[in-house]
Design a protein around this motif. Structure first.
Motif, PDB file in Angstrom:
ATOM      1  N   ASN A  59     -13.503  43.636 -41.431  1.00  0.00           N
ATOM      2  CA  ASN A  59     -14.375  42.606 -41.990  1.00  0.00           C
ATOM      3  C   ASN A  59     -15.633  43.213 -42.601  1.00  0.00           C
ATOM      4  O   ASN A  59     -16.087  42.784 -43.675  1.00  0.00           O
ATOM      5  CB  ASN A  59     -14.753  41.598 -40.895  1.00  0.00           C
ATOM      6  N   PHE A  60     -16.189  44.213 -41.910  1.00  0.00           N
ATOM      7  CA  PHE A  60     -17.396  44.844 -42.445  1.00  0.00           C
ATOM      8  C   PHE A  60     -17.112  45.517 -43.787  1.00  0.00           C
ATOM      9  O   PHE A  60     -17.880  45.368 -44.750  1.00  0.00           O
ATOM     10  CB  PHE A  60     -17.921  45.865 -41.435  1.00  0.00           C
ATOM     11  N   LEU A  61     -16.049  46.239 -43.836  1.00  0.00           N
ATOM     12  CA  LEU A  61     -15.722  46.944 -45.078  1.00  0.00           C
ATOM     13  C   LEU A  61     -15.397  45.960 -46.191  1.00  0.00           C
ATOM     14  O   LEU A  61     -15.774  46.173 -47.355  1.00  0.00           O
ATOM     15  CB  LEU A  61     -14.548  47.900 -44.852  1.00  0.00           C
ATOM     16  N   MET A  62     -14.700  44.873 -45.851  1.00  0.00           N
ATOM     17  CA  MET A  62     -14.358  43.898 -46.885  1.00  0.00           C
ATOM     18  C   MET A  62     -15.601  43.174 -47.406  1.00  0.00           C
ATOM     19  O   MET A  62     -15.675  42.811 -48.583  1.00  0.00           O
ATOM     20  CB  MET A  62     -13.355  42.873 -46.331  1.00  0.00           C
ATOM     21  N   GLN A  63     -16.578  42.952 -46.539  1.00  0.00           N
ATOM     22  CA  GLN A  63     -17.768  42.227 -46.945  1.00  0.00           C
ATOM     23  C   GLN A  63     -18.786  43.113 -47.655  1.00  0.00           C
ATOM     24  O   GLN A  63     -19.531  42.620 -48.519  1.00  0.00           O
ATOM     25  CB  GLN A  63     -18.432  41.588 -45.708  1.00  0.00           C
ATOM     26  N   HIS A  64     -18.831  44.412 -47.285  1.00  0.00           N
ATOM     27  CA  HIS A  64     -19.892  45.268 -47.795  1.00  0.00           C
ATOM     28  C   HIS A  64     -19.428  46.312 -48.815  1.00  0.00           C
ATOM     29  O   HIS A  64     -20.277  46.940 -49.461  1.00  0.00           O
ATOM     30  CB  HIS A  64     -20.590  45.998 -46.633  1.00  0.00           C
TER      31      HIS A  64
ATOM     32  N   ALA B  89     -17.045  46.876 -52.095  1.00  0.00           N
ATOM     33  CA  ALA B  89     -16.238  46.195 -53.107  1.00  0.00           C
ATOM     34  C   ALA B  89     -15.066  47.038 -53.591  1.00  0.00           C
ATOM     35  O   ALA B  89     -14.166  46.511 -54.239  1.00  0.00           O
ATOM     36  CB  ALA B  89     -17.119  45.803 -54.296  1.00  0.00           C
ATOM     37  N   ASP B  90     -15.080  48.323 -53.314  1.00  0.00           N
ATOM     38  CA  ASP B  90     -14.020  49.199 -53.833  1.00  0.00           C
ATOM     39  C   ASP B  90     -13.000  49.471 -52.724  1.00  0.00           C
ATOM     40  O   ASP B  90     -13.363  49.982 -51.650  1.00  0.00           O
ATOM     41  CB  ASP B  90     -14.606  50.520 -54.318  1.00  0.00           C
ATOM     42  N   PRO B  91     -11.717  49.155 -52.948  1.00  0.00           N
ATOM     43  CA  PRO B  91     -10.715  49.347 -51.883  1.00  0.00           C
ATOM     44  C   PRO B  91     -10.444  50.824 -51.559  1.00  0.00           C
ATOM     45  O   PRO B  91     -10.119  51.158 -50.429  1.00  0.00           O
ATOM     46  CB  PRO B  91      -9.463  48.668 -52.468  1.00  0.00           C
ATOM     47  N   VAL B  92     -10.562  51.718 -52.576  1.00  0.00           N
ATOM     48  CA  VAL B  92     -10.303  53.141 -52.319  1.00  0.00           C
ATOM     49  C   VAL B  92     -11.353  53.706 -51.372  1.00  0.00           C
ATOM     50  O   VAL B  92     -11.042  54.424 -50.415  1.00  0.00           O
ATOM     51  CB  VAL B  92     -10.270  53.925 -53.637  1.00  0.00           C
ATOM     52  N   LEU B  93     -12.639  53.362 -51.605  1.00  0.00           N
ATOM     53  CA  LEU B  93     -13.693  53.829 -50.712  1.00  0.00           C
ATOM     54  C   LEU B  93     -13.544  53.204 -49.326  1.00  0.00           C
ATOM     55  O   LEU B  93     -13.795  53.868 -48.306  1.00  0.00           O
ATOM     56  CB  LEU B  93     -15.060  53.487 -51.308  1.00  0.00           C
ATOM     57  N   SER B  94     -13.110  51.923 -49.264  1.00  0.00           N
ATOM     58  CA  SER B  94     -12.879  51.286 -47.967  1.00  0.00           C
ATOM     59  C   SER B  94     -11.814  52.023 -47.181  1.00  0.00           C
ATOM     60  O   SER B  94     -11.955  52.282 -45.976  1.00  0.00           O
ATOM     61  CB  SER B  94     -12.465  49.827 -48.179  1.00  0.00           C
ATOM     62  N   GLY B  95     -10.727  52.391 -47.871  1.00  0.00           N
ATOM     63  CA  GLY B  95      -9.674  53.150 -47.192  1.00  0.00           C
ATOM     64  C   GLY B  95     -10.158  54.497 -46.709  1.00  0.00           C
ATOM     65  O   GLY B  95      -9.796  54.957 -45.611  1.00  0.00           O
ATOM     66  N   THR B  96     -10.990  55.171 -47.523  1.00  0.00           N
ATOM     67  CA  THR B  96     -11.528  56.471 -47.111  1.00  0.00           C
ATOM     68  C   THR B  96     -12.390  56.328 -45.857  1.00  0.00           C
ATOM     69  O   THR B  96     -12.266  57.112 -44.904  1.00  0.00           O
ATOM     70  CB  THR B  96     -12.360  57.077 -48.250  1.00  0.00           C
ATOM     71  N   LEU B  97     -13.259  55.315 -45.854  1.00  0.00           N
ATOM     72  CA  LEU B  97     -14.140  55.118 -44.699  1.00  0.00           C
ATOM     73  C   LEU B  97     -13.344  54.748 -43.458  1.00  0.00           C
ATOM     74  O   LEU B  97     -13.649  55.208 -42.337  1.00  0.00           O
ATOM     75  CB  LEU B  97     -15.170  54.027 -45.013  1.00  0.00           C
TER      76      LEU B  97
ATOM     77  N   GLU C   7     -25.504  48.856 -40.920  1.00  0.00           N
ATOM     78  CA  GLU C   7     -25.205  47.478 -41.290  1.00  0.00           C
ATOM     79  C   GLU C   7     -25.799  47.100 -42.645  1.00  0.00           C
ATOM     80  O   GLU C   7     -25.351  46.139 -43.272  1.00  0.00           O
ATOM     81  CB  GLU C   7     -25.742  46.538 -40.205  1.00  0.00           C
ATOM     82  N   GLN C   8     -26.809  47.817 -43.080  1.00  0.00           N
ATOM     83  CA  GLN C   8     -27.444  47.514 -44.362  1.00  0.00           C
ATOM     84  C   GLN C   8     -26.685  48.146 -45.537  1.00  0.00           C
ATOM     85  O   GLN C   8     -27.075  47.964 -46.687  1.00  0.00           O
ATOM     86  CB  GLN C   8     -28.892  48.024 -44.366  1.00  0.00           C
ATOM     87  N   SER C   9     -25.638  48.914 -45.234  1.00  0.00           N
ATOM     88  CA  SER C   9     -24.873  49.578 -46.297  1.00  0.00           C
ATOM     89  C   SER C   9     -24.124  48.548 -47.116  1.00  0.00           C
ATOM     90  O   SER C   9     -23.636  47.533 -46.574  1.00  0.00           O
ATOM     91  CB  SER C   9     -23.884  50.579 -45.695  1.00  0.00           C
ATOM     92  N   SER C  10     -23.998  48.815 -48.397  1.00  0.00           N
ATOM     93  CA  SER C  10     -23.255  47.906 -49.270  1.00  0.00           C
ATOM     94  C   SER C  10     -22.917  48.615 -50.581  1.00  0.00           C
ATOM     95  O   SER C  10     -23.666  49.471 -51.046  1.00  0.00           O
ATOM     96  CB  SER C  10     -24.065  46.640 -49.554  1.00  0.00           C
ATOM     97  N   LEU C  11     -21.775  48.196 -51.111  1.00  0.00           N
ATOM     98  CA  LEU C  11     -21.370  48.613 -52.460  1.00  0.00           C
ATOM     99  C   LEU C  11     -20.907  47.346 -53.151  1.00  0.00           C
ATOM    100  O   LEU C  11     -19.786  46.874 -52.934  1.00  0.00           O
ATOM    101  CB  LEU C  11     -20.248  49.650 -52.394  1.00  0.00           C
ATOM    102  N   SER C  12     -21.769  46.789 -53.959  1.00  0.00           N
ATOM    103  CA  SER C  12     -21.533  45.457 -54.506  1.00  0.00           C
ATOM    104  C   SER C  12     -20.562  45.441 -55.679  1.00  0.00           C
ATOM    105  O   SER C  12     -20.074  44.375 -56.051  1.00  0.00           O
ATOM    106  CB  SER C  12     -22.869  44.831 -54.941  1.00  0.00           C
TER     107      SER C  12
ATOM    108  N   ALA D  58     -18.992  41.377 -61.967  1.00  0.00           N
ATOM    109  CA  ALA D  58     -19.852  40.465 -61.204  1.00  0.00           C
ATOM    110  C   ALA D  58     -19.868  40.862 -59.741  1.00  0.00           C
ATOM    111  O   ALA D  58     -18.894  41.370 -59.201  1.00  0.00           O
ATOM    112  CB  ALA D  58     -19.345  39.039 -61.353  1.00  0.00           C
ATOM    113  N   GLY D  59     -20.989  40.651 -59.082  1.00  0.00           N
ATOM    114  CA  GLY D  59     -21.108  41.017 -57.681  1.00  0.00           C
ATOM    115  C   GLY D  59     -20.287  40.092 -56.805  1.00  0.00           C
ATOM    116  O   GLY D  59     -19.676  39.118 -57.231  1.00  0.00           O
ATOM    117  N   PHE D  60     -20.262  40.422 -55.502  1.00  0.00           N
ATOM    118  CA  PHE D  60     -19.494  39.613 -54.576  1.00  0.00           C
ATOM    119  C   PHE D  60     -20.332  39.408 -53.343  1.00  0.00           C
ATOM    120  O   PHE D  60     -21.285  40.111 -53.066  1.00  0.00           O
ATOM    121  CB  PHE D  60     -18.165  40.308 -54.241  1.00  0.00           C
TER     122      PHE D  60
END
Length: 561
Positions: A398-403, A405-413, A431-436, A558-560
């Protein structure tokens, strides 16, 4: 069927044999050289011999004519002969004189005639009193000239010297004709020119022998290859040199460039045409090539690192020797960046394998634990464990999906989180990390390399620290005009003596080979994409690496939320 094509089986066989002979003749370089040089030399010698012998024949003929004229003038000046013209029977006096002179001089005839051309002397006595034959007496009888003529007389074709006979008052009494037969002259010419022809024949034989030796030497010099084979090898060599991925640069013993391939021109930033570089001194083109050292010392240098323009390369330098003498040197170089990229790709693949192995091991342990609880009939504990793992995994997702936006970076993390748990390191994402915004294709590669290398180094450093709880913290954001990434750990930090070298390729505080690549790659990627890397002291007590990258690595969408 064309007239030039064979019509029968016999014609076909003859045609094939003729083609085979022509093919052998055109392919045999040694035979071509021998025939070409031999024929050229023979033609020159024959032409020169023909000219010289023809000239010699003309000289002999001229000499015989002058000799005949000289004899004729001598006879015409004999007083007894002149006085005999007033006798009733001049032939009685003139015939013996003429025959005696003829025998002494070797002339074919000495004929004396009066103004009407009647003979007073002749080799054949029965022809005395008969008119002279040839029709060439007028100049002597009418004009008083002395000359040489070529005419056919009663004895055959001859060269004749004719002169008038004068009395004391200058009146023409008659003429004297002295002749040498042309066939006799031809024999003399043949005897005198035969030696020249024998000499020409000998020189032709020697010329063909020299052509044979020359062709044999040339064949040896070109290593027994035929011209078409040399041409094919040259084309193959050129194709290979231009297609290989390594740069090649060669110089001669004077230090001038003799060869540079397309890859070398790309590395050196040279002109597209090879002729613009060939012949120039190596110091004017590549001052730091060190090829002149190889020429002087004759030493081979392998796997040397240097910079060509803005390209870091690995260079091999070897001398070119022939019969013990150094004739030049050649350098081959390949991009060190490509080697680093390949090593990084292999390292990334190895990390992915380790991550999958860690996940498999972790879930295998949990499955064994759940299986044991079920066998002990502790169903509630098994369900609690399942819910705990599910909630933790779901919280991370949930954190990765919310913060992010890039699925490749989410998979890496996600993979790095799993790997950290396997190593026993507490990896925390702020918790303040984000990639919009999602990343571009290049941005995905850059972020995977940068984040992956920094997290791997941080986990290793945290495990080396004195703390019983290794910790790593990650923060990233794309707010503002740049991408910001911070990775810190509670390890021992970077010693002050190593701070100046920590980002240099090949330098590492870790033991073992093939180290010192990750941070150097991070630095290069940052420089290529408008960013930088800095090192600070972490709040956790270890090192803190701060990376800044250009925001152009993100796609403009556009941001999310």
């Amino acid at each position: 069927m064309s007239a030039s094509r064979p019509r029968t089986i016999a014609d076909i066989q003859r045609w094939r044999r003729a083609r085979a002979r022509r093919s052998w003749l055109t392919r045999s370089f040694r035979l071509q050289v021998m025939v070409l040089v031999g024929v050229l030399l023979a033609g020159m010698l024959l032409a020169q011999g023909t000219y010289l012998n023809h000239r010699k024949a003309e000289i002999i003929s001229d000499q015989m004519g002058e000799r005949a004229l000289a004899v004729a003038k001598s006879v015409a000046s004999i007083p007894a002969l002149i006085e005999s013209f007033s006798d009733e029977n001049p032939a009685a006096t003139i015939q013996p004189i003429a025959e005696r002179i003829r025998l002494r001089t070797g002339a074919r005839y000495v004929v004396v005639g009066n103004t009407q051309g009647m003979r007073y002397s002749h080799p054949l006595p029965e022809r005395l009193g008969l008119p002279m034959v040839g029709g060439d007496n007028q100049r002597a009888l009418l004009h008083g000239e002395s000359y040489v003529s070529e005419a056919t007389g009663s004895l055959g074709e001859a060269i004749r010297g004719k002169t008038p006979v004068f009395d004391g008052e200058g009146n023409i009494l008659g003429l004297v004709s002295v002749g040498f037969m042309l066939d006799r002259i031809a024999m003399d010419v043949g005897r005198h020119t035969s030696f020249g022809w024998w000499l020409v024949a000998l020189m032709i034989v020697l010329g063909f022998a020299g052509a044979y030796l020359l062709s044999r030497h040339l064949k040896k010099v070109i290593l027994g290859l035929e011209p078409h084979e040399i041409a094919r090898l040259a084309m193959e060599k050129e194709a290979i040199l231009q297609s290989i991925h390594e740069g090649i640069l060669a110089i001669n013993r004077e230090g001038r460039i003799t060869l540079v391939n397309q890859q070398a021109r790309r590395f050196l930033g040279l002109a597209a045409t090879e002729k613009a570089v060939l012949g120039q001194h190596i110091q004017a083109v590549v001052p730091n090539s060190r090829l002149l050292e190889v020429l002087e010392r004759g030493e081979q240098q392998f796997d040397q690192q240097m910079w060509l323009g803005d390209h870091p390369v690995v260079v091999n330098r070897v001398p070119i020797s022939y019969e013990g003498e150094i004739e030049g040197a050649v350098a081959t170089f390949r991009s060190r960046r490509e080697i680093v990229d390949l090593s990084q790709a292999l390292s990334q693949a190895s990390r992915d394998v380790d991550m999958l192995r860690a996940q498999a091991h972790e879930f295998s342990n949990k499955l064994y634990t759940i299986s044991g609880l079920l066998q002990l009939d502790r169903i509630d504990d098994a369900l609690a464990l399942i819910h705990q793992e599910s909630e933790r995994a779901q919280a991370q997702m949930n954190f990765l999906m919310q913060h992010v936006a890039d699925p490749v970076l989410s998979g890496t993390l996600l993979g790095k989180l799993t790997r950290a748990r396997e190593l026993g390191v507490s990896l925390e994402i702020d918790e303040q990390s984000s990639l919009s915004q999602p990343l571009t294709a290049i941005g995905q590669e850059v972020l995977m390399s940068v984040v992956g290398n920094l997290l791997d180094n941080a986990c290793h450093a945290a495990l080396q620290g004195a703390s019983d709880e290794p910790q790593v913290r990650l923060f990233f954001t794309d707010l503002g005009e740049q991408l910001l990434i911070e990775v810190e750990d509670n390890g021992p930090g970077v010693p002050e003596k190593d701070i100046e070298h920590i980002f240099r390729e090949g330098y590492s505080t870790k033991p073992g080979k093939h180290r010192g690549i990750g941070l150097a790659l991070v630095v290069r990627l940052c420089r290529e994409h408008g960013g930088a890397v800095t090192l600070e002291e972490s709040e956790l007590g270890g090192a803190c690496f701060i990376v800044v990258l250009d925001r152009s690595l993100c796609r403009a969408t556009a941001g999310f939320s």
